[in-house]
Design an enzyme around this catalytic site. Structure first.
Site, PDB file in Angstrom:
ATOM      1  CE1 TYR A 125      22.499  54.923 -17.879  1.00  0.00           C
ATOM      2  CE2 TYR A 125      23.459  54.333 -15.793  1.00  0.00           C
ATOM      3  CZ  TYR A 125      22.357  54.538 -16.421  1.00  0.00           C
ATOM      4  OH  TYR A 125      21.308  55.342 -15.709  1.00  0.00           O
ATOM      5  CE  LYS A 159       8.857  52.463 -26.483  1.00  0.00           C
ATOM      6  NZ  LYS A 159       7.742  52.453 -26.086  1.00  0.00           N
ATOM      7  CG  ASP A 174       6.465  51.871 -23.380  1.00  0.00           C
ATOM      8  OD1 ASP A 174       6.498  50.597 -23.453  1.00  0.00           O
ATOM      9  OD2 ASP A 174       5.780  52.539 -24.193  1.00  0.00           O
ATOM     10  CG  ASP A 196      19.713  53.439 -12.980  1.00  0.00           C
ATOM     11  OD1 ASP A 196      19.669  53.068 -11.882  1.00  0.00           O
ATOM     12  OD2 ASP A 196      20.107  54.577 -13.412  1.00  0.00           O
ATOM     13  CG  ASP A 251      15.671  54.207  -8.582  1.00  0.00           C
ATOM     14  OD1 ASP A 251      16.505  53.448  -8.181  1.00  0.00           O
ATOM     15  OD2 ASP A 251      15.799  55.383  -8.323  1.00  0.00           O
TER      16      ASP A 251
END
Ligand code: ATP
Ligand code: MG
Length: 325
Positions: free
Chosen positions: A120, A166, A198, A222, A226
């Site tokens: 970002y 990751k 993941d 983010d 969600d």
């Protein structure tokens, strides 16, 4: 001491849920002053700019900002606004409430998202048509800063810390994130776990009760927050805080929800809980607790907006919260 709050409803349901939160703040009679600011799609249509300078100044000069949502212009609005408050940490609590159908009623998570770096940071390029690149930035300073914040937050809640990463693939950047966090943990003798993001996405769905504070790089925070919204009954419930050293901005996790905008049926909970976070941030701890309790009682006993399976309007639900204050 009367604080100034910048109030920016923005687009879509932002214009319905932010006024609902302001109604509640008015009712609390704390002597706060509210200054309205403009940003978003309509502001761009009217003025040519999604985020006028005067809105940025307003946010910089206020003690805190309450923001709704921006539609298509979201990236042009919210990223600079988060920067305007110097926000380095994005806090996103996701918990299930009695009275609301949740996939996992045991869920009580807080995502702490690094708010300044990762993908970002916005360094994207089109090398030539059809070939594009994105540069990630991860620094020791920012990773340590979010780690200190996250460990403090977890200690206060007495929660375990899980660091999402990751680093097996993105060795340099997520590797740095992990290394910096490990450095902070060592200084403080704090315990934590790491999880590949993941695998963590799956684990959060299967066993959310095993987790407490999840410390995340920007994009992972983010997405995982969600995902957690899905566990607890939808985006209408999730508040967030963008915390800087001297300023802060509070906003629901959801966006402008164009599919229901203008119908007066948006769930005000996410924004009202964001407001409770704002009150606590400003030092009105007891008032924040009162607002939270009134929201929880309303979630338990109704009335509910359609996203929660009810038929109440935004206004009905807001009035019910006010009656319970
Ligand atoms: P944006 O591009 O502004 O993010 P979006 O289409 O992604 O818009 P979101 O606001 O992210 O919409 O919402 C995703 C879904 O969740 C939509 O179907 C929306 O109606 C629903 N939703 C989001 N917030 C609320 C809310 N406060 N009350 C009820 N439903 C909501
Ligand atoms: Mg969205």
């Amino acid at each position: 001491m009367s604080e100034t709050i910048a109030v920016i409803p923005g687009d879509g349901i932002g214009r319905e849920v932010v006024p609902a939160a302001v109604r509640i703040l008015d009712e609390l009679d704390l002597g706060l002053s509210f200054v309205m600011g403009e940003a978003g799609d309509d502001t761009r249509s009217d003025t040519g700019e999604a985020l006028p300078d005067r809105t940025v100044r307003l946010v910089e000069n206020s003690d805190a900002t309450l923001f709704g949502a921006a539609g298509e212009t979201a990236a042009d609005v919210i990223l600079p606004l988060r920067a305007a408050v110097g926000s380095f940490a994005n806090i996103r609590p996701a918990r299930a409430y009695p009275g609301v159908d949740a996939v996992k009623p045991e869920t009580d998570l807080v995502f702490i998202r690094e708010n300044t770096e990762g993908v970002y940071a916005g360094i994207e390029n089109e090398i030539e048509p059809g070939i594009t690149t994105l540069t990630r930035v991860v620094t020791d300073d920012a990773s340590r800063r979010i780690a200190r914040f996250g460990f403090d937050y977890a200690a206060e809640r007495d929660d375990p810390v899980t660091v999402a990463h990751k680093a097996n693939v993105m060795r340099a950047t997520d590797g740095q994130f992990l290394e910096s966090i490990d450095g902070v943990a060592e200084e403080r003798d704090a315990e934590y776990d790491t999880a590949l993001m993941d695998a963590l996405a799956m684990q959060l769905i299967m066993q959310p009760e095993e987790y407490g504070v999840v410390l995340c790089p920007n994009l992972a925070g983010d997405m995982l927050s969600d995902l957690a919204a899905g566990l607890v009954g939808g985006l209408g419930l999730l508040p967030s805080a963008n915390i800087g050293a001297e300023n802060a901005l509070f906003e629901p996790v959801h966006g402008s929800a164009p599919d229901i905008a203008g119908e007066g049926i948006a769930n005000p909970t996410a924004t009202v809980l964001s407001t409770a976070m704002m009150l606590e941030h400003l030092g009105y701890d007891d008032t924040g607790t009162r607002v939270r309790a009134a929201v929880e009682e309303t979630l338990e006993q109704g009335p509910h907006t359609p996203d929660l399976g009810g038929s109440a309007s935004t206004e009905d639900m807001t009035s019910a919260i006010i009656n319970r204050l």
